[in-house]
Design a protein around this motif. Structure first.
Motif, PDB file in Angstrom:
ATOM      1  N   SER A  75      17.328   5.272  49.595  1.00  0.00           N
ATOM      2  CA  SER A  75      18.294   6.202  49.017  1.00  0.00           C
ATOM      3  C   SER A  75      18.576   7.381  49.948  1.00  0.00           C
ATOM      4  CB  SER A  75      17.802   6.712  47.661  1.00  0.00           C
ATOM      5  OG  SER A  75      16.616   7.478  47.798  1.00  0.00           O
ATOM      6  N   ILE A 107      24.365   4.813  39.282  1.00  0.00           N
ATOM      7  CA  ILE A 107      23.036   4.443  38.806  1.00  0.00           C
ATOM      8  C   ILE A 107      22.619   5.314  37.632  1.00  0.00           C
ATOM      9  CG2 ILE A 107      20.604   4.207  39.409  1.00  0.00           C
ATOM     10  CD1 ILE A 107      22.406   2.155  40.802  1.00  0.00           C
ATOM     11  N   GLU A 150      21.506   4.366  33.741  1.00  0.00           N
ATOM     12  CA  GLU A 150      20.262   4.839  33.126  1.00  0.00           C
ATOM     13  C   GLU A 150      20.564   5.518  31.789  1.00  0.00           C
ATOM     14  OE1 GLU A 150      16.659   6.536  31.935  1.00  0.00           O
ATOM     15  OE2 GLU A 150      17.084   4.769  33.149  1.00  0.00           O
ATOM     16  N   PHE A 192      16.493   3.491  37.507  1.00  0.00           N
ATOM     17  CA  PHE A 192      17.083   2.817  36.348  1.00  0.00           C
ATOM     18  C   PHE A 192      15.962   2.478  35.353  1.00  0.00           C
ATOM     19  CE2 PHE A 192      20.285  -0.875  35.453  1.00  0.00           C
ATOM     20  CZ  PHE A 192      20.681  -0.232  34.288  1.00  0.00           C
ATOM     21  N   THR A 249      11.835  -1.429  37.848  1.00  0.00           N
ATOM     22  CA  THR A 249      13.130  -0.754  37.936  1.00  0.00           C
ATOM     23  C   THR A 249      13.366  -0.136  39.311  1.00  0.00           C
ATOM     24  OG1 THR A 249      12.117   1.166  36.838  1.00  0.00           O
ATOM     25  CG2 THR A 249      13.369  -0.351  35.478  1.00  0.00           C
ATOM     26  N   THR A 282      16.726  -1.050  41.098  1.00  0.00           N
ATOM     27  CA  THR A 282      17.594  -0.011  41.639  1.00  0.00           C
ATOM     28  C   THR A 282      17.810  -0.201  43.132  1.00  0.00           C
ATOM     29  OG1 THR A 282      16.691   1.503  39.957  1.00  0.00           O
ATOM     30  CG2 THR A 282      17.986   2.475  41.732  1.00  0.00           C
ATOM     31  N   LYS A 285      20.310  -2.961  43.618  1.00  0.00           N
ATOM     32  CA  LYS A 285      21.662  -2.538  43.257  1.00  0.00           C
ATOM     33  C   LYS A 285      22.262  -1.648  44.342  1.00  0.00           C
ATOM     34  CE  LYS A 285      21.745  -2.901  38.209  1.00  0.00           C
ATOM     35  NZ  LYS A 285      22.801  -3.928  38.172  1.00  0.00           N
TER      36      LYS A 285
END
Length: 377
Positions: free
Chosen positions: A52, A65, A69, A243, A282, A286, A289
């Motif tokens: 990220s 995102i 969530e 997420f 998650t 994430t 994604k």
């Protein structure tokens, strides 16, 4: 005679004013299985963190995102909206448009998630104002900690013979809730006094917040926001983009069962394992994604630059990946293009099969098909 490591709640019909202060005894969770799961979870979260922070413009993550969530966390409270309704509402946010119903509830959650993150950026630590601010944003109310006169209890759901009966009664009384919250705040904030791995600390803190149940309503959503804000406050993530509620909604019965098992049988290990697994799963979800979104974004930019004469193509692609539904006004308000140019370029992307033009309530929107697919998976 040895004292128990954790005093359980003996009577679900009476306020649990004897809820033990934190920390809990390490023997309740320091097991081989927890340590193995902790290592897996930290690895997955570290990979997500590294991915990220390497993205040049994080608006893609901030607006997509965290919206998912918010949607998943709201579903846990039986607040349902479709992706189409949510994306339309989000595309109208900030404009003179009345947003109602479930989409409004979800957008409140997202706002509270980011307000909590900003509060920690400004103040550095959690405090009572943090909890109250999150609650007020989630519920759109001006009250605060529930008064001692409010006889709140958690009811048995469903339609069976026990429906509506108490399954748990949280603490109440003058100053009791405030004292429990202050203990929770010290536990989370003071890493020198309580040198516990932040992921385990998050799991313990989430349980404690939920059983304190400090507000009339909205405690579940506030507690899940608290989870993610702890991860950013401890430096495990730079942005609140995990997420996390996706795993909880997929395992909703286990979530509530493990919460109850701590209260009734002091089964902390099972609860902590559940929460660590939730973060691991998650974090991987994430991470995937994000990779899919970045790959799609790069592929579409390459196609536009190779097949069209669109100017400012990078800025255009950035805008259509900031949220699934784009309007002409998004491009003009950002001063990227004049109105006619913006419309012509969006229509050109429709012809290329990148966008799909939709008319909703008389307004024109352009759906990013690839981003929509990735977020919906």
């Amino acid at each position: 005679m040895n004292q128990p490591l954790f005093h359980i709640n003996p009577d679900r019909n009476k306020p649990w004013n004897d809820l033990p202060d934190l920390p809990i005894h390490p023997d309740l969770y320091r097991t081989v299985e927890v340590m193995e799961q902790l290592a897996n979870t930290k690895s997955a979260l570290g990979r997500l963190h590294g991915r990220s922070i390497a993205i040049p413009n994080q608006g893609v993550l901030i607006n997509t995102i965290s919206l998912q969530e918010a949607k998943a966390s709201s579903e846990i409270e039986n607040i349902f909206t479709t992706d189409d309704e949510l994306y339309q509402a989000y595309s109208e946010e900030g404009e003179d448009v009345s947003i109602k119903g479930a989409p409004k509830e979800v957008l409140r959650y997202r706002e509270a998630l980011w307000a909590g993150h900003q509060h920690l950026m400004d103040h550095g630590t959690f405090d009572m104002d943090y909890f109250i601010r999150i609650y007020r944003l989630v519920k759109q109310t001006n009250d605060g900690i529930r008064p001692s006169s409010a006889h709140i209890y958690i009811k048995q759901g469903g339609t069976g013979p026990n429906a509506g009966t108490a399954i748990y009664t949280p603490p109440r009384g003058k100053g009791i809730i405030e004292q429990k919250l202050q203990n929770l705040l010290e536990f989370v904030n003071d890493d020198e006094k309580y040198p516990i791995d932040p992921l385990i600390k998050m799991a313990i803190a989430h349980y404690q917040f939920e059983v304190i149940h400090p507000f009339r309503d909205g405690n579940g959503r506030a507690g899940r926001i608290y989870n993610i804000n702890i991860l950013t406050q401890k430096g495990l993530l730079d942005l609140p983009i995990l997420f996390l509620s996706r795993y909880i909604i997929d395992n909703k019965n286990d979530y509530y069962s493990h919460l109850a098992s701590v209260t009734q049988r002091a089964m902390w290990e099972r609860w902590i394992l559940f929460m660590l697994k939730a973060v691991e799963v998650t974090a991987n979800l994430t991470f995937n994604k994000i990779n899919d979104i970045i790959s799609a974004k790069e592929g579409i930019l390459e196609a536009i630059q190779g097949d069209t004469k669109i100017r400012k193509s990078e800025m255009l692609v950035q805008m259509i990946f900031t949220q699934p539904l784009t309007k002409v006004s998004h491009l003009t308000d950002a001063k990227i293009f004049a109105e006619n140019t913006a419309r012509n370029y969006l229509n050109e992307l429709v012809e290329l099969g990148i966008l799909e033009k939709r008319t909703i309530s008389g307004h024109h929107y352009y759906l990013n098909l690839e981003l929509y697919r990735i977020l919906s998976e």
